[in-house]
Structures are given as structure tokens and as C-alpha cells.
Design a protein around this motif. Structure first.
Motif, short mmCIF file in Angstrom:
data_model
loop_
_atom_site.label_atom_id
_atom_site.label_comp_id
_atom_site.label_asym_id
_atom_site.label_seq_id
_atom_site.Cartn_x
_atom_site.Cartn_y
_atom_site.Cartn_z
N ARG A 125 0.80 -97.82 68.10
CA ARG A 125 1.10 -98.94 67.20
C ARG A 125 2.43 -98.63 66.52
O ARG A 125 2.49 -97.79 65.62
N CYS A 175 -6.76 -98.17 65.07
CA CYS A 175 -5.96 -99.17 64.39
C CYS A 175 -6.90 -100.18 63.74
O CYS A 175 -7.92 -100.55 64.33
N ALA A 176 -6.53 -100.59 62.52
CA ALA A 176 -7.37 -101.57 61.81
C ALA A 176 -7.53 -102.86 62.61
O ALA A 176 -8.45 -103.64 62.38
MO LIG Z 1 -2.73 -100.00 62.76
#
Ligand SMILES: [Mo]
Ligand SMILES: Nc1nc2c(c(=O)[nH]1)N[C@H]1C(S)=C(S)[C@@H](COP(=O)(O)O)O[C@H]1N2
Length: 903
Positions: A125, A175-176
Motif C-alpha cells: 500500500r 490494510c484497513a
Molecule cells: Mo492501509
């Protein structure tokens, strides 16, 4: 709901680390070796001999990473991006075009690698470009610890290695946005579409951050630790913060890491130094770490505020743009991950024979919890949650707990034997009889963590689409002699998945029943866009065009633009459609596909005439990623004295909005540096480009700033905002601009326009110059802004003899823009300036002219065309109907078109 024991599936025994490994991949690599040898070799990879042998009390038979591929070549698609120095694995799926690099592995490949993920398949990311750090610079990498500390420290990576205790921990980063595609199918969020592979696990080696902070000695009152990376982005360097308390707590295991799986960090993962925060969303693990700042308040970094948050579900993309206080509310910032799980096998599209030899299928996948919590239960339902089956769980992370206390790996102590917390994902599996699968419509999985929090059935939709964790549903299709499995989505823009299918068929995905029809509920089939049959290309044209060639044509001469990968020359278009010039200039050198579908069918029918070639594939990809066409802010970019560029979009940051009236604001933008000038000659305009906050379509409009052309560092643009009213849709551009939060960027390009005031009566119009003795300036509403620039230039120069007649039409007195500024210009210039405001809806007290700028007023104030040589030039700027009527009236009075300038 009750837990039933299926006759053929025994309730799993209490977990032990080795008992419950998945029966089929992932093949967890592990090793047995002399604990004293600390080889950094990444080639140690043996498959475990006997999985079912009871593990000894102390054992070094913990998982080791799969062998990673040598970093040899840079992929061709990366060569044309700022990441041209980064070698990558072509198996990774790009989620945001070519650049920036945001990728996940195909879900089954990720699972097949086992507990640890190689750097090749580890998700990435990146908000922007990857800083380039050569191998020989790694040890000299400097970073600082500053802020509320007794002893600020600057140190190099060499110091970090020499002066501090090193540890190695297995940590899963997530990752969110993992699983966000599902949210995007329900309703578009502001984030791109992660599948379920936005997570990976590695062995991270580095220093416990508490050791570093203790050396710097945090002061009383310090509560947060802010991190900043070296990647400069449109809204500043990437940065965020965590609580100081957590950083000081060894249980939390927050590291400053310099090795991943025993190797120097890969550039995409923070080479040479990053933060790794176990149990929290990946967004807090800042890569390319340059600065650690101890503070009393959370980070004020743009990315800390506008990223990695779960806003309340009712906040939609449109609203969210105007809620700075909501964004700053720390309650909505995500730290710990929430509990989540996904099914990896059966894969999306996998088929299983119902007539084969096997009578059961091992359904399997991953699960994780946040904040160091353990996944304590994974359950499967084959009947939409009426009954549940307990799955087996394997926790390979536990195998590291068996290592001897002094065991080191990659130069760092493993140091996990005492730790209660779980920093890694686990695997679950359950053998399900094929017959049961054949009778079920779907397989759903949910995990529970040690605080008994269980994944919800329903999605919690939020504007950034983060922490998506409803039950993961795999649909079972019955085909002749086989079952076909369908996952919810496929990553990025890849088609496929039941969610998209159900939505297209008119199902309501948020009906609590996965969009399947519920009795009494109406279905609304989504209408298919009618296919536009107009052919846009000339089939004879065979020329292949590169992005470099295209960019040569990004200005006002021979502007080229691209629609769906086809290149058009806009030159003739400009001549045929002067009104469309701005959109053509704005699109010059760019992809105009998004704007294009607003064109009339007539305009579309003309397209084959302008078609000149096809963009090559790599150029297409670069263009559609939208990054290269605008300037990429890199730290080594030289400070340019002038901001505007005619062929490239340049970003300026919105730094203030000043309200002038109920619908008018001055938007102030910070240029790239305080001594930069805008570079806009008097009388010219610039283009502003931003994205519609809801549809993400590019919107481009022409404006004239009101700031002095010699002003430095800032740009002030006066904008009248056309708000939506119940009767009437307002202005797309002005409302989108109004909704941009402070700190966000807007793209600029210019100057544009044929007219320029050179001073002392000299003008240039296109290629010709002409002398003017009197300007007749006719404007309405915000049409005053370009006029104001010329008026100011005339009035501020005491040697400029040019006279000006200004006719400014508005509705009410409050609507008159820049009134005080213009009155100021009048002082001392009474002989040069005649100023008339006419109001169409004046108060009774108004003593000036009343009514619109109509024939009566123009006859009286402007009068018939005087003979050539009188050297009058009329400048007109206002709403289109007003410009049209002024044009007609002046024409009747004998004015020639060459003496009228429409802005
Ligand atoms: Mo992220
Ligand atoms: N400097 C910097 N750090 C960063 C980011 C970034 O763009 N720049 N992205 C963050 C986000 S949102 C995630 S999920 C993780 C991803 O780490 P990875 O790319 O090593 O998997 O890095 C975080 N750290």
C-alpha cells in the motif's frame, strides 16, 4: 442460534500448535537448526517432516519464510513511473492502475505460501512514489526522535544496529481497506477496491520502539508518538501517530524494523527503515521512516486525519467533504484491527465434482483479530446462520513461543515465549461432506476473538470503506455433476462475484439477506446504459502514439486528447467550437474519457474526423492511472520560480476559505513555496481541476484569480458557489470546490486565453497587438474577476492614460463582488474610471441604475460604435445569456465583433 454437531464433523479438540495445521496448503516452511547459528540465508526452506509429531517443549521448528525470488528486473509498466527503480513480482494485482503501487496477491497464492508471506507476494500500500535508497546508503539513513523529549536524538541505521537490542517478531500486517471491494459494490466509498488479500505475514527484525523512546526520555504531558515517512505526497509527507503508552509497552511489540524475512527491506516495504505496529491497521506502520515526534496531541498530518478512519455510517462521500471536525474526531480513527476471516478454498470459480471419489471437501481460509487478541473460534454455516459448525484452527504463531529464550533469528532475539498476545493471522479448516455442500446454497464463515466479539452478519458501510468484516460468504452453484463456488467479489475492477451479480439483477445487497429476494420486497432491476452506437474512430487511422508524444501536445497549440485510448487532435475542434475551448485545453495531453460522455451526439459524430491514432498499451495504462500526467511531487524537484505550467497540471494546497457573502468565498491556495509567483499575465485565466467528491469524475473550469499577479506564495480565487436548490441543480464545480477540505490539493494549469493586457493601453489578442484608449468593461456576478485584473493594472499605473467604463450588473447590493476593492481603485483615478452598478432587484434605498444590462442602459452609457481610430475595446464577462444579449445589442449599435472580447 445453536451450535450443532454435524454427525460427520467432530468438535475439534483444543488447539495445539501442530495439531490443527491445514491439511492441504499452506505448506508452512519451517526449520530445525542449531540455535547458535544465525544464518541470514533465505534459502533455508524445508517442509516439515511430521506435522503430527508432538512438539518438544523447546523447539526451533517454527515457520521460516518461503524462498523469495531474486530482485532482478523492473517490470516494463513501472519504467515510466517514478517507481522505475523498484523490481516487483508480476503476480501482484494492481488495484490503482499502474501507479501508485497498491497491490494484493491472488488470494489462493497468498494462502498457498503459508503462514509467512514472501516479499514477492506481500501486499503493498503506497500512497505515492517509493523513495529511492541505494544499497550503499542504507546504513547512513538518518532519522530523528524529537518533540516532547528531554534528549532529542538523531541517529543513523548503523547506530540503530550497533547501539540497540535487536528482536525478530512474526507479524501480520493488514490494510484497513482489506475486503473493501464488498463495500464498494454495496455503495461506492472513497477508497479503491481491495479483495480479501490485503494482508500478509512476515518476520520483522528491528528495535522495540520503547527502547528508543526511553533513550530520548519523553517529557511529562507527552501522550502521542508521531511518525513521518520520506514519501512526499500531494498533501505532505505520509505520517500518523499512535499513543505513547502503547509505544512504551513491550506487550504491544511496536518495532522500528530494518529487515523483513531476514532481508533488507524491499523498497515497497520501507527500505531501509519502517515502523511495524502489530495488531493495528497497516496504515500506522509508517515506511521510509525519517522522523519520530513525541507530542501532546495526535498527529495533525493530513493522512492521519483524512485516512484510516471509520466515520459514522450515515456520513456519505458528499457530506464527508465538509466535515473537518468529524474527520479530526479521534474516536473515529482506527488503531486495533477488528476480527475478520475469509475463505480461501474453495477458490472463486473452483469446481468440485459431486460424482468423484472424494466424499468431503476441506473448506479453509484465514482469520485474524486485532490488538494482540487471539482468534478463539471460527464457525461455518451452510444455512445462512440457522446452525453453525465449529472449524479447526491452526495457530502457527504459537510455534515461535516454543523457541528457547535466547533464540535469535536474523540477528534479532525471537523473544516471544513470554508473550500472551497474538500478532499474526491463523488458519481454519473444516472437512465438509460433499453431500452437505450439494444441499447448501452457500458457505459462510465468522470468527470470534478472545473478548467474544464475533464478526457481524451485516456490513457496516462507511465512507472510507474500512474494517469491512461481515461473514464471508461463498455461494454454491449446482451444475451438472459438479459444484461451482463463487466468492463475494474479485479485487480491483475485476468482474465477478455474487455481490455484483446480485446487484445487477436488482437485488438490494443491504436487505440483511445478501440481496436475495425477501417476501414482500420489491426488486429494482438496475437499468443497463443504452449502448451508444456512434462510431468514434476512423478505421483508416493506424498510427500508434506514445505518452511522450501525447504530452508534447498538452498545450494550447495542437491540443491532443484521449478518449478510451484513442487520440484526437483538438485543433479543428477549437475553431469549430470556441465555447468548448476550455474543455479542450483542459483535456490537452490528458485522458478526456470521463468528460466525454457529456458531449452531444452531434459532437460525437464529428470525432472520427479528429481521430489521429491509438495510444500504445503502456501509455494507456499510465494515462488511466492519472498520476504521470500531473506533476509528481518528488523531493528532488527543483524549486520552480513560477507555479503555472501550460502543459502539466500542478498541485496547490487549499489553505483557507474566506466567506464574503452567503454564496461567495475566496479560496486561498498555497503555491509550492513562499516565493513562487503564479505566472499569470493580466487578462489571462487558469484552469482548475478537481474530482467530483461523489462520482470521482474530473471537473475542469476556467477562473481568474483576484490576487495580484506579482503576489508570492499564494493564489486567491473568488468563487460564487451555485448551491443545489430544491428546484434546480447547482454548479458541479463550485460545489465540489466548496466541499474540498482545507489541506487538500487542487490541480492548476495555464495560463489560457487569447487576451492579455500588456500595460499603458497595449493589448495582445492572439498574435496581434492593439492600442486601446478606452476599455468598456461589461460584467455580471463573478464575471468581474477577469475584468478586475485588467482594471487594477490600468488604475495602479499612474502613467497609464487608458480610460475605463465599468458596467457591473447584479441582482442585489449584497451580490456586488469586489466592490470595496474597486472603490479603492477609483480614489485618485476619478478622471480615468467611470463605474456603474446596476441592480435588477434593488432595495428601495438604491439610488443607482436599476434593471439588467439591457438595450436602454447600453445605448445610454456605451452608445453607437464610434469611427475606427476611437480605439475602444469592449471586454465582456458574465453568465452566458447575459453575454449573448450584450453581443446582440452592441451589434445593433454598430459594434464590430473584432472590438468585442468575450472572456
Ligand atoms: Mo492501509
Ligand atoms: N511512508 C508511508 N508509510 C506507509 C504508507 C505510505 O503510503 N507511506 N502506507 C501505509 C498503509 S495504509 C499500509 S496498509 C501499510 C502497508 O505496508 P506494506 O506496503 O509494507 O504492506 O503501510 C503504511 N505505511
Amino acid at each position: 442460534m445453536e451450535v450443532v454437531r454435524s454427525s460427520s464433523v467432530a468438535l475439534p479438540k483444543p488447539q495445539t500448535s501442530v495439531l490443527a495445521l491445514p491439511p492441504t496448503p499452506p505448506a508452512t516452511a519451517s526449520h530445525s537448526r542449531d540455535v547458535s547459528s544465525d544464518s541470514d540465508s533465505d534459502t533455508e526452506r524445508e517442509v516439515r517432516g511430521s506435522r503430527n509429531a508432538p512438539s518438544p517443549v523447546k523447539s526451533t521448528a517454527y515457520p521460516l519464510p518461503p524462498k523469495s525470488r531474486p530482485d532482478t528486473t523492473v517490470l516494463p509498466e513501472d519504467l515510466k513511473t517514478p517507481d522505475r527503480h523498484v523490481p516487483r513480482d508480476s503476480r501482484l494485482i494492481r488495484l490503482t492502475g499502474i501507479h501508485p503501487f497498491n497491490t494484493e496477491a491472488p488470494l489462493s497464492e497468498l494462502y498457498n505460501e503459508g503462514f509467512l508471506t514472501s516479499k514477492d507476494l506481500h501486499f503493498v500500500r503506497n500512497h505515492g512514489h517509493v523513495p529511492n535508497v541505494e544499497d550503499d546508503e542504507v546504513l547512513n539513513w538518518e532519522f530523528s526522535i524529537e518533540g516532547m523529549v528531554e534528549q532529542p536524538i538523531k541517529l543513523t541505521l548503523a547506530d540503530l544496529l550497533k547501539d540497540f537490542d535487536q528482536v525478530t517478531y512474526p507479524i501480520t500486517l493488514v490494510c484497513a481497506g482489506n475486503r473493501r471491494k464488498e463495500q464498494n459494490v454495496v455503495r461506492k466509498t472513497k477508497g479503491f477496491s481491495w479483495g480479501a488479500a490485503g494482508l500478509s505475514t512476515a518476520l520483522w527484525t528491528g528495535v522495540v520502539i520503547g527502547d528508543l523512546l526511553k533513550r530520548a526520555i519523553p517529557k511529562r504531558g507527552a501522550r502521542y508518538v508521531c511518525f513521518e515517512g520520506a514519501d512526499k505526497l500531494p498533501n505532505g509527507y505520509y505520517g500518523t501517530s499512535v499513543k505513547l503508552n502503547w509505544a512504551m509497552d513491550p506487550n504491544r511489540g511496536i518495532l522500528v524494523a530494518h529487515k523483513m524475512n531476514g532481508e533488507t527491506l524491499h523498497p515497497d516495504h520501507g527500505k531501509p527503515l519502517r515502523v511495524v505496529v502489530p495488531g493495528q491497521i497497516g496504515g500506522r506502520s509508517v515506511k521510509w521512516l525519517k522522523k519520530i515526534t513525541v507530542t501532546a496531541a495526535p498527529s495533525d498530518n493530513w493522512y492521519h486525519i483524512y485516512d484510516n478512519r471509520v466515520l459514522p455510517t450515515m456520513v456519505d462521500p458528499e457530506m464527508s467533504a465538509n466535515l473537518p471536525e468529524t474527520w479530526k474526531d479521534e474516536r473515529y480513527a482506527i488503531y486495533d484491527l477488528n476480527t475478520n476471516s475469509a475463505t480461501c478454498y474453495p477458490e472463486h470459480g473452483e469446481k468440485v465434482s459431486t460424482a468423484g471419489a472424494a466424499n468431503s471437501y476441506a473448506v479453509r481460509g484465514y482469520a485474524y483479530a486485532g490488538g494482540g487478541k487471539r482468534v478463539t473460534r471460527v464457525e461455518i454455516t451452510l444455512n445462512k446462520g440457522k446452525t453453525w459448525l465449529l472449524a479447526n484452527i491452526a495457530y502457527p504463531e504459537d510455534e515461535y513461543r516454543q523457541a528457547p529464550d535466547d533464540d535469535t533469528l536474523y540477528g534479532g532475539r525471537l523473544d516471544v515465549s513470554w508473550r500472551e498476545s497474538c500478532f499474526c493471522w491463523c488458519f481454519w479448516h473444516l472437512d465438509i461432506p460433499i453431500d452437505s455442500l450439494a444441499q447448501a446454497d452457500d458457505i459462510m464463515v465468522r470468527a470470534m476473538d478472545e473478548s467474544m466479539m464475533v464478526q457481524p452478519r451485516d456490513m457496516y458501510w462507511s465512507v472510507l470503506g474500512m474494517l469491512n468484516n461481515p461473514w464471508f460468504r461463498v455461494v454454491i452453484h449446482k451444475e451438472a455433476h459438479e459444484l461451482r463456488f463463487e466468492h463475494p467479489t474479485q479485487p480491483a475492477l475485476m468482474p465477478g462475484g455474487w455481490m455484483e451479480r446480485v446487484k445487477k439483477a436488482g437485488g438490494n445487497l443491504s436487505n440483511g439477506f445478501w440481496g436475495e429476494s425477501v417476501k414482500g420486497e420489491e426488486t429494482t432491476a438496475t437499468e443497463q446504459e443504452p449502448a451508444i452506437e456512434i462510431c468514434l474512430v476512423n478505421k483508416e487511422v493506424k498510427r500508434i502514439i506514445t505518452i511522450e508524444e501525447l504530452r508534447q501536445h498538452g498545450g494550447e497549440t495542437e491540443p491532443w486528447f484521449v478518449i478510451n485510448g484513442e487520440v484526437y487532435d483538438g485543433t479543428q475542434y477549437l475553431e469549430g467550437h470556441p465555447g468548448g475551448a476550455t474543455s479542450i485545453f483542459g483535456a490537452a495531453g490528458q485522458d478526456a474519457s470521463e468528460e466525454f460522455f457529456g458531449y452531444s451526439e452531434n459532437a460525437k459524430a464529428m470525432m472520427p474526423d479528429y481521430h489521429i491514432g491509438t495510444l500504445d498499451e503502456v501509455s494507456r495504462a499510465i494515462l488511466s492511472s492519472g498520476e504521470v500526467a500531473s506533476t509528481d511531487a518528488t523531493d528532488n524537484e527543483e524549486a520552480r520560480p513560477i507555479f503555472l505550467q501550460s502543459k502539466l497540471w500542478t498541485k496547490a494546497i487549499l489553505s483557507a476559505k474566506t466567506r464574503l457573502s452567503s454564496d461567495t468565498k475566496i479560496f486561498t491556495f498555497d503555491l509550492e513555496h513562499p516565493s513562487q509567483t503564479a505566472g499569470l499575465p493580466v487578462g489571462k485565466h487558469l484552469m482548475m481541476r478537481l474530482r467530483d467528491p461523489v462520482t470521482r469524475e474530473a471537473i475542469i473550469r476556467s477562473y481568474t484569480p483576484i490576487s495580484d499577479i506579482n503576489g508570492q506564495g499564494k493564489l486567491h480565487v473568488l468563487v460564487k458557489i451555485y448551491y443545489d436548490t430544491p428546484e434546480c441543480k447547482g454548479g458541479r464545480m463550485t460545489q465540489a470546490l466548496d466541499s474540498i477540505p482545507i489541506g487538500h490539493f487542487v490541480d492548476f494549469k495555464g495560463p489560457t486565453g487569447r487576451f492579455e493586457y500588456l500595460g499603458r493601453g497595449m493589448c495582445s489578442i492572439g498574435a496581434t497587438q492593439r492600442k486601446v484608449k478606452r476599455f468598456i468593461m461589461i460584467c455580471g456576478g463573478s464575471g468581474i474577476t477577469p475584468i478586475f485584473q485588467v482594471l487594477r493594472a490600468v488604475m495602479k499605473d499612474s502613467e497609464d492614460p487608458t480610460r475605463c467604463l465599468v458596467l457591473d450588473g447584479n441582482r442585489t447590493e449584497e451580490d456586488i463582488l469586489l466592490r470595496a476593492e474597486i472603490d479603492d481603485l477609483k480614489t485618485g483615478n476619478e478622471h480615468k474610471l467611470t463605474l456603474l452598478h446596476t441592480l435588477s432587484q434593488p432595495e428601495a434605498s438604491w439610488t443607482g441604475p436599476r434593471g439588467r444590462i439591457d438595450a436602454r442602459l447600453l445605448e445610454k452609457e456605451v452608445g453607437p460604435y464610434a469611427e475606427p481610430g476611437s480605439d475602444d475595446l469592449v471586454l465582456i464577462c458574465g453568465p452566458a445569456p447575459m453575454e449573448k444579449s450584450v453581443h446582440a445589442i452592441l451589434g445593433k449599435l454598430g459594434w464590430k465583433d473584432e472590438d468585442l472580447m468575450f472572456f
